[in-house]
Design an enzyme around this catalytic site. Structure first.
Site, PDB file in Angstrom:
ATOM      1  N   HIS A  64      52.259 -87.122 -11.998  1.00 50.81           N
ATOM      2  CA  HIS A  64      53.245 -87.882 -11.222  1.00 50.81           C
ATOM      3  C   HIS A  64      54.535 -87.106 -10.965  1.00 50.81           C
ATOM      4  O   HIS A  64      55.539 -87.690 -10.581  1.00 50.81           O
ATOM      5  CB  HIS A  64      53.592 -89.189 -11.933  1.00 50.81           C
ATOM      6  CG  HIS A  64      52.409 -90.048 -12.264  1.00 50.81           C
ATOM      7  ND1 HIS A  64      51.843 -90.087 -13.518  1.00 50.81           N
ATOM      8  CD2 HIS A  64      51.662 -90.881 -11.497  1.00 50.81           C
ATOM      9  CE1 HIS A  64      50.811 -90.924 -13.520  1.00 50.81           C
ATOM     10  NE2 HIS A  64      50.670 -91.413 -12.315  1.00 50.81           N
ATOM     11  N   ASP A  81      38.844 -61.448 -49.020  1.00 50.51           N
ATOM     12  CA  ASP A  81      37.495 -61.236 -49.537  1.00 50.51           C
ATOM     13  C   ASP A  81      37.014 -59.831 -49.205  1.00 50.51           C
ATOM     14  O   ASP A  81      36.512 -59.581 -48.114  1.00 50.51           O
ATOM     15  CB  ASP A  81      36.535 -62.279 -48.939  1.00 50.51           C
ATOM     16  CG  ASP A  81      35.218 -62.301 -49.683  1.00 50.51           C
ATOM     17  OD1 ASP A  81      34.619 -61.221 -49.861  1.00 50.51           O
ATOM     18  OD2 ASP A  81      34.777 -63.387 -50.099  1.00 50.51           O
ATOM     19  N   HIS A 116      32.769 -58.945 -49.676  1.00 53.03           N
ATOM     20  CA  HIS A 116      31.750 -59.029 -48.625  1.00 53.03           C
ATOM     21  C   HIS A 116      31.678 -57.760 -47.778  1.00 53.03           C
ATOM     22  O   HIS A 116      30.711 -57.567 -47.041  1.00 53.03           O
ATOM     23  CB  HIS A 116      32.025 -60.235 -47.717  1.00 53.03           C
ATOM     24  CG  HIS A 116      33.053 -59.988 -46.629  1.00 53.03           C
ATOM     25  ND1 HIS A 116      34.400 -59.860 -46.872  1.00 53.03           N
ATOM     26  CD2 HIS A 116      32.928 -59.840 -45.284  1.00 53.03           C
ATOM     27  CE1 HIS A 116      35.053 -59.662 -45.735  1.00 53.03           C
ATOM     28  NE2 HIS A 116      34.188 -59.632 -44.750  1.00 53.03           N
ATOM     29  N   HIS A 159      29.483 -56.000 -43.520  1.00 52.74           N
ATOM     30  CA  HIS A 159      29.824 -54.987 -42.521  1.00 52.74           C
ATOM     31  C   HIS A 159      29.065 -53.677 -42.739  1.00 52.74           C
ATOM     32  O   HIS A 159      29.512 -52.610 -42.306  1.00 52.74           O
ATOM     33  CB  HIS A 159      31.332 -54.778 -42.505  1.00 52.74           C
ATOM     34  CG  HIS A 159      32.063 -56.063 -42.264  1.00 52.74           C
ATOM     35  ND1 HIS A 159      31.879 -56.803 -41.110  1.00 52.74           N
ATOM     36  CD2 HIS A 159      32.903 -56.788 -43.041  1.00 52.74           C
ATOM     37  CE1 HIS A 159      32.604 -57.905 -41.184  1.00 52.74           C
ATOM     38  NE2 HIS A 159      33.229 -57.925 -42.352  1.00 52.74           N
ATOM     39  N   ASP A 211      30.642 -61.464 -39.201  1.00 51.00           N
ATOM     40  CA  ASP A 211      31.197 -62.436 -40.146  1.00 51.00           C
ATOM     41  C   ASP A 211      30.793 -63.870 -39.837  1.00 51.00           C
ATOM     42  O   ASP A 211      30.605 -64.685 -40.727  1.00 51.00           O
ATOM     43  CB  ASP A 211      32.733 -62.391 -40.117  1.00 51.00           C
ATOM     44  CG  ASP A 211      33.293 -61.204 -40.891  1.00 51.00           C
ATOM     45  OD1 ASP A 211      32.790 -60.937 -41.993  1.00 51.00           O
ATOM     46  OD2 ASP A 211      34.243 -60.578 -40.394  1.00 51.00           O
TER      47      ASP A 211
END
Lengths: 192, 113, 438
Positions: C104, C203, C206, C211, C352
């Site tokens: 509007h 972390d 991991h 990876h 991941d």
């Protein structure tokens, strides 16, 4: 000879203008189409090293972002090379890193590998240079299915610079533009 | 390393047969196939079949005192058998090696640990 | 409104309730109690350099406009018209003089003031009090060019909110007085709960696993060193939890991986050391490197955001920061590396998401909810230090920061207001001249 005249939107030039090459426009178009069909099969059959061989040693594999901009500012929609954070800006070495990764069996994004289907079409030969270098544009749809339920549908277009080498073509520069702003896929571990 | 007379040792060739960084398969009845390596001037013997996949470590690439499996690229320490990189996590069984009168001998019974 | 008291983590055993990733009620409360209160990283000065520039971003689920006023001030405005909630801005960024609603045409200034309403006299009968109908404004503050905003009037200052996490963050974000500029972002949707991406910042357990393929290919093709568990377990850096924020740092020169693991890949040219020493002191300029980190709640590793879009949906924004101190060639290289490793196409980050997704979805399993998750790595093996601020892990690999992150989550979720949320006192020694904004 059938001469198809197409006006390229970007260059406003006739895309099948007479060239130095002896090939007719129709022959060139047919040949490139076959090249792109073969390429799509290599991608979908996961023959990535063979696929990479379709590129020159000094390749550039580039995928810019696609921004939401007002229509009056359309020139800002696709940031030019070297000005932004693209999705891909790869030379041959980095492409090899990406492909060799897949060979390890530990590239979890593609383990088990995706099922992809690349449909490539709408080929337009934009320009042929004196030395036979060709600038070509194609549109694609690529469906990706991964693991159990994950699917993504990519659509976009590619602009290639191709060179006649030993009776076939090698791509030295590929620009891939996706028709998406926020990528609706969990990762982009496939190629276009 | 036990060197008792009742221990069985398998002849794995003569000194000079193996060049630095090379490996050879050693087989002996009743024993798993083993791989003999010459790395850094020392001989090492491991079970030949990789603890991860069905691949022969004797075909692997020697890297310092480690061997990399040709199939999936796992790296094992030749001295201890330890799995150094993914995808392998389980260590390899290692075997004593001795040289006697120019002959290389691999004991059929593995190291204790 | 006290409501439910959440106890989702047993600090003795590391037991973690997987429902926190999937429960709709918990998610709704996160939007008010966490994203409605915390200082959220939403942008960077360099994205809106000129008056009239705007950048569209998010505070949790709230779409906001980051705009530069004509006087150079920075505004953060809820991108929802006060009339019916339609959006004022539809572009990712741009430059304008005012924000006009496409429904509007209510029209707002760059500072959010309601400047014009069609038919103000004719159909609103002159009875509309425009002064009370400006766009909802957030509090805004900056640190080293990074723009933060909060909806909470009672929130502490950004400086207090960052606390001594800044002692670590300075090492990269504040290394040069020339500052950084932001490029991007990549945006994509991950089918995960936002918290899994955040806790993953500390972390390192991991990394050799998740990876493995990227590290392996980089070893083979680029000749970079192998990344083995052995190597990881010998790292001399530590995990630090400081005032809600997770930091992993590397000791130099022992942690030789530090260079390639830098979270913001500024090139850090050799000749910037003198300036860094002046700004940060000898120790922070030379002996420590900032590693992976997250800022509470959802800043993930550098200038990257995990924006919640539902319990099992997160929009990721991946910016790159380049240093104005670097040469154009270095900046290009930084951006290239940044693209290759992380982001939706990053050959590290790509691997991941399925793990985070599976961790998130464990909350859907009634059987697994009975079992619970285990973030018990390194429980009891922590210390404090006179030099390094925060709660420190005894070894580089630890889930100490995971546990602290979920404790922090409980503190926000169980608080009635900021008065109930504890802040760590600032104790670190800030050598050098670098400050919040100088």
């Amino acid at each position: 000879m059938v001469v198809v005249t197409v006006i390229d939107r970007d260059t406003q030039s006739e895309v099948f203008a007479p060239t130095a090459s002896a090939k007719s426009a129709q022959e060139l178009w047919t040949e490139l189409n076959a090249f792109y069909i073969a390429e799509a099969w290599l991608l979908d059959e996961r023959k990535l090293h063979e696929w990479l061989d379709m590129f020159t040693e000094d390749l550039l594999y580039f995928m810019p972002r696609r921004k939401n901009v007002p229509s009056r500012e359309a020139d800002r929609e696709i940031p030019p090379y070297g000005t932004d954070l693209p999705f891909f800006d790869e030379d041959r070495k980095m492409m090899l890193v990406r492909i060799q990764r897949m060979d390890s069996g530990m590239a979890w994004a593609e383990e088990p590998p995706s099922r992809t289907r690349h449909l490539v079409g709408n080929l337009v030969v934009q320009r042929v240079e004196e030395d036979g270098t060709v600038h070509a544009k194609t549109a694609f749809l690529c469906h990706r299915s991964h693991a159990e339920y994950d699917t993504a549908l990519y659509s976009g277009y590619r602009e290639d610079v191709l060179h006649p080498v030993d009776g076939t073509w090698k791509i030295s520069r590929r620009t891939i533009v996706l028709d998406v702003n926020v990528v609706l896929d969990k990762n982009m571990a496939i190629f276009f | 390393m036990s060197d008792q007379d009742d221990e069985r040792w398998t002849t794995a060739g003569r000194v000079g047969d193996l060049a630095e960084g090379e490996a050879v398969l050693v087989t002996s009845p009743g024993c798993p196939a083993r791989a003999l390596f010459l790395a850094g001037g020392d001989y090492f013997a491991l079970d030949d079949v990789c603890s991860h996949g069905k691949s022969s470590l004797s075909e692997g690439f020697v890297e310092g005192t480690a061997v990399e499996c040709v199939l999936h690229g796992a790296l094992f320490d030749l001295r201890t058998g330890k799995a150094l990189t993914m995808p392998a996590t389980v260590p390899m069984t290692t075997y004593p090696v001795r040289v006697s009168d120019g002959e290389i001998l691999v004991r059929d019974r593995p190291h204790e640990n | 409104m006290a409501g439910t008291k959440y106890e989702i983590l047993d600090p003795e055993t590391g037991w973690l309730d997987p429902s926190i990733y999937t429960d709709q009620e918990i998610y709704r409360r996160e939007m008010t109690h966490i994203f409605g209160r915390a200082w959220l990283l939403i942008g960077h000065d360099s994205l809106i350099p000129n008056p009239g520039d705007f950048f569209h971003t998010y505070m949790g689920e709230d779409p906001v406009i980051l705009s530069r006023g004509s006087d150079g001030s920075v505004n953060v405005l809820l991108n929802m018209c006060r009339h019916r909630g339609a959006r004022l801005v539809r572009a990712d960024d741009g430059n304008c003089n005012s924000f006009v609603c496409s429904y509007h045409a209510w029209t707002y200034g760059l500072d959010g003031e309601l400047e014009y309403v069609p038919g103000e006299q004719e159909v609103y009968y002159g009875e509309l009090d425009r002064s009370k109908l400006g766009l909802k404004r957030a509090r805004v503050a900056t640190y080293a060019g990074l723009v933060f905003a909060t909806w909470a009037e009672d929130a502490p200052s950004l400086e207090d909110y960052l606390g001594d996490a800044r002692w670590y963050l300075d090492m990269e974000f504040n290394r040069s007085g020339k500052g950084t500029y932001a490029v991007g972002p990549h945006k994509w949707i991950q089918p995960i709960n936002w918290k899994t991406a955040v806790d993953n910042c500390s972390d390192w357990y991991h990394v050799p696993v998740s990876h493995a393929s990227a590290a392996n290919a980089m070893f083979r093709v680029l000749g970079e060193p192998r990344f083995t568990h052995d190597r990881l377990f010998q790292m001399k850096g530590r995990a630090a939890f400081v005032n809600g924020h997770q930091v992993q740092y590397f000791k130099m020169p022992e942690d030789s991986l530090a260079g390639q693991s830098k979270s913001i890949p500024t090139a850090t040219a050799e000749d910037d050391t003198a300036e860094a020493v002046e700004r940060l002191g000898e120790f922070r300029a030379k002996s420590v490197v900032l590693g992976t980190h997250s800022l509470f709640p959802n800043t993930v590793l550098g200038f990257r955001l995990a924006i919640p879009r539902g319990p099992l949906k997160t929009e990721f924004w991946h910016f790159a920061l380049a240093s104005n101190a670097d040469t154009p060639e270095q900046q290009r290289e930084v951006l290239r590396v940044h693209t290759a490793r992380n982001g939706v196409t990053g050959h590290f980050e790509a691997d991941d998401v399925d793990n985070w997704r599976q961790v998130s979805e464990s909350g859907l399993s009634g059987t697994y909810r009975e079992l619970g998750q285990r973030v018990n790595l390194g429980i009891g093996h922590t210390h404090t230090d006179d030099v390094f601020p925060g709660a420190l892990s005894d070894r580089f690999v630890s889930e100490n920061n995971h546990r602290h992150f979920y404790r922090r989550w409980e503190e926000f979720m169980n608080a009635d207001s900021w008065a109930d949320i504890p802040l760590d006192p600032q104790k670190a020694t800030y050598e050098g001249t670098a400050g919040m904004n100088e």
